[in-house]
Design an enzyme around this catalytic site. Structure first.
Site, PDB file in Angstrom:
ATOM      1  N   GLY A  14      34.311  39.957  61.606  1.00 51.96           N
ATOM      2  CA  GLY A  14      35.678  39.941  61.110  1.00 51.96           C
ATOM      3  C   GLY A  14      36.445  41.200  61.404  1.00 51.96           C
ATOM      4  O   GLY A  14      37.127  41.726  60.525  1.00 51.96           O
ATOM      5  N   SER A  16      38.986  41.799  63.685  1.00 52.11           N
ATOM      6  CA  SER A  16      40.184  41.673  64.514  1.00 52.11           C
ATOM      7  C   SER A  16      41.445  42.197  63.846  1.00 52.11           C
ATOM      8  O   SER A  16      42.469  42.369  64.507  1.00 52.11           O
ATOM      9  CB  SER A  16      40.392  40.215  64.927  1.00 52.11           C
ATOM     10  OG  SER A  16      40.476  39.372  63.796  1.00 52.11           O
ATOM     11  N   GLY A  18      43.126  44.118  59.796  1.00 48.24           N
ATOM     12  CA  GLY A  18      42.933  44.549  58.416  1.00 48.24           C
ATOM     13  C   GLY A  18      41.820  45.551  58.207  1.00 48.24           C
ATOM     14  O   GLY A  18      41.643  46.503  58.977  1.00 48.24           O
ATOM     15  N   ILE A  19      41.051  45.329  57.143  1.00 50.88           N
ATOM     16  CA  ILE A  19      39.992  46.257  56.759  1.00 50.88           C
ATOM     17  C   ILE A  19      38.936  46.363  57.843  1.00 50.88           C
ATOM     18  O   ILE A  19      38.480  47.468  58.171  1.00 50.88           O
ATOM     19  CB  ILE A  19      39.371  45.822  55.423  1.00 50.88           C
ATOM     20  CG1 ILE A  19      40.376  45.997  54.287  1.00 50.88           C
ATOM     21  CG2 ILE A  19      38.106  46.621  55.128  1.00 50.88           C
ATOM     22  CD1 ILE A  19      39.940  45.385  52.964  1.00 50.88           C
ATOM     23  N   GLY A  20      38.533  45.250  58.421  1.00 51.55           N
ATOM     24  CA  GLY A  20      37.509  45.295  59.462  1.00 51.55           C
ATOM     25  C   GLY A  20      37.934  46.121  60.654  1.00 51.55           C
ATOM     26  O   GLY A  20      37.146  46.907  61.201  1.00 51.55           O
ATOM     27  N   LYS A  39      36.417  35.272  65.427  1.00 53.99           N
ATOM     28  CA  LYS A  39      36.963  34.117  66.141  1.00 53.99           C
ATOM     29  C   LYS A  39      38.259  34.449  66.855  1.00 53.99           C
ATOM     30  O   LYS A  39      38.682  33.715  67.749  1.00 53.99           O
ATOM     31  CB  LYS A  39      37.204  32.956  65.163  1.00 53.99           C
ATOM     32  CG  LYS A  39      35.950  32.286  64.665  1.00 53.99           C
ATOM     33  CD  LYS A  39      36.275  31.091  63.800  1.00 53.99           C
ATOM     34  CE  LYS A  39      36.870  29.959  64.633  1.00 53.99           C
ATOM     35  NZ  LYS A  39      37.152  28.760  63.816  1.00 53.99           N
ATOM     36  N   TYR A 165      35.200  30.392  45.057  1.00 54.66           N
ATOM     37  CA  TYR A 165      35.335  31.653  45.781  1.00 54.66           C
ATOM     38  C   TYR A 165      34.466  32.737  45.147  1.00 54.66           C
ATOM     39  O   TYR A 165      33.729  33.458  45.842  1.00 54.66           O
ATOM     40  CB  TYR A 165      36.793  32.097  45.796  1.00 54.66           C
ATOM     41  CG  TYR A 165      37.005  33.473  46.382  1.00 54.66           C
ATOM     42  CD1 TYR A 165      36.870  33.694  47.749  1.00 54.66           C
ATOM     43  CD2 TYR A 165      37.334  34.553  45.569  1.00 54.66           C
ATOM     44  CE1 TYR A 165      37.054  34.964  48.295  1.00 54.66           C
ATOM     45  CE2 TYR A 165      37.525  35.817  46.101  1.00 54.66           C
ATOM     46  CZ  TYR A 165      37.391  36.020  47.459  1.00 54.66           C
ATOM     47  OH  TYR A 165      37.566  37.273  47.989  1.00 54.66           O
ATOM     48  N   LYS A 169      31.317  34.945  46.831  1.00 56.47           N
ATOM     49  CA  LYS A 169      31.328  36.394  47.009  1.00 56.47           C
ATOM     50  C   LYS A 169      30.222  37.069  46.198  1.00 56.47           C
ATOM     51  O   LYS A 169      29.589  38.018  46.680  1.00 56.47           O
ATOM     52  CB  LYS A 169      32.694  36.970  46.613  1.00 56.47           C
ATOM     53  CG  LYS A 169      33.838  36.551  47.509  1.00 56.47           C
ATOM     54  CD  LYS A 169      33.641  36.961  48.956  1.00 56.47           C
ATOM     55  CE  LYS A 169      33.755  38.450  49.171  1.00 56.47           C
ATOM     56  NZ  LYS A 169      33.708  38.810  50.625  1.00 56.47           N
TER      57      LYS A 169
END
Length: 294
Positions: A14, A16, A18-20, A39, A165, A169
């Protein structure tokens, strides 16, 4: 910039936007090789960022990048991505489970398809990615698994409106609790990281609204916290559930306001932040209203 991670390889899901993306760039500044699995190989109609853009920023920051189009729901795709990373960089030292699916709606309003997507991308992907990386992590001099998951705080408020959700998590957090013990014999650490406040990212803006952006922090606070964690000795620093600013304050950071989108503004709290982890001195919080829980 300190090259504390020179020669180390990070497998990040993940990454691509934001935080990542911020974590990828921060670890690259420390000299790491970054495999970016997501993706988003082509531009999204409404969301910015691709794995190729992150790869470009990683190399500009001084790291080496490998962009991998990855569907974390597909075990074969995960195995192939890990093999590609090892073939390129020779191993894996740090596994970061950042990919996530988001859905804050009551259980009875959650379809089977939505439920399954949450668990495939949150719980199942965390398990399968860690499992695929593990043979290489245990060969590392300082192997780390870091999952973006909340502290274990079993109060009904975190489940009342959002059970599917929340459980997906919390499963990541429970894995971390078990892995900290299970991986100890091989000298591999397992920890989680979670933000205290809203983070200026496409996902948060989509759900929280642009009017809240002035009460957000920049994604760099999560990136700096992630860096602090994966630089610690794995044999001593495992089984922790970290909140970003509390960790950085403990590390000696006193200028937390520099992470605010609007310095001096009160910050909107994120979900899953327990009362027994209070904000550091000087941090001002506004009212929780990131998501509509009704």
């Amino acid at each position: 910039m300190d090259k504390a991670l020179a020669g180390k390889t990070v497998f990040l899901t993940g990454g691509s936007r934001g935080i990542g993306q911020a974590i990828a760039v921060r670890l690259a500044q420390a000299g790491a090789n970054i495999a970016i699995g997501s993706k988003s190989s082509e531009p999204h109609p409404t969301l910015p960022g691709t794995i190729h853009q992150t790869a470009e920023w990683v190399e500009q920051a001084g790291g080496r990048a490998l962009a991998i189009e990855l569907d974390v729901r597909d075990e074969a795709s995960i195995q192939a991505a890990v093999a590609q990373t090892v073939a390129r960089f020779g191993g894996i030292d740090i596994c970061i489970n950042n990919a996530g699916a988001f859905w804050l709606q009551p259980s009875m309003d959650t379809s089977a398809k939505r439920h399954d997507l949450l668990f495939q991308i949150n719980e199942r992907a965390c398990f399968l990615v860690t499992q695929a990386c593990y043979p290489y992590l245990k060969r590392s001099e300082n192997g780390h698994v870091l999952s973006l998951a909340p502290p274990l705080d079993l109060q009904a408020i975190w489940f009342e409106h959002t059970s599917s959700y929340s459980v997906s998590k919390y499963a990541m957090s429970l894995y971390t609790l078990g892995w900290a013990k299970e991986f100890a014999a091989d000298g591999v650490a397992a920890n989680t990281l979670w933000p205290r406040t809203g983070i200026d990212s496409p996902a948060a803006l989509f759900h929280g609204g642009d009017e809240l952006r002035r009460e957000f922090r920049k994604a760099e606070i999560m990136a700096d916290a992630a860096f602090a964690i994966v630089c610690k000795p794995a044999s001593e620093f495992t089984g922790n559930f970290f909140i970003d600013d509390s960790l950085l304050y403990a590390e000696g950071e006193r200028e937390l306001d520099r992470y605010s989108v609007v310095p001096g503004a009160a910050l909107v709290p994120d979900y899953f932040v327990p009362k027994n982890i209070p904000a550091p001195p000087g941090v001002k919080l506004s009212e929780f209203r990131m998501y509509a829980l009704d």
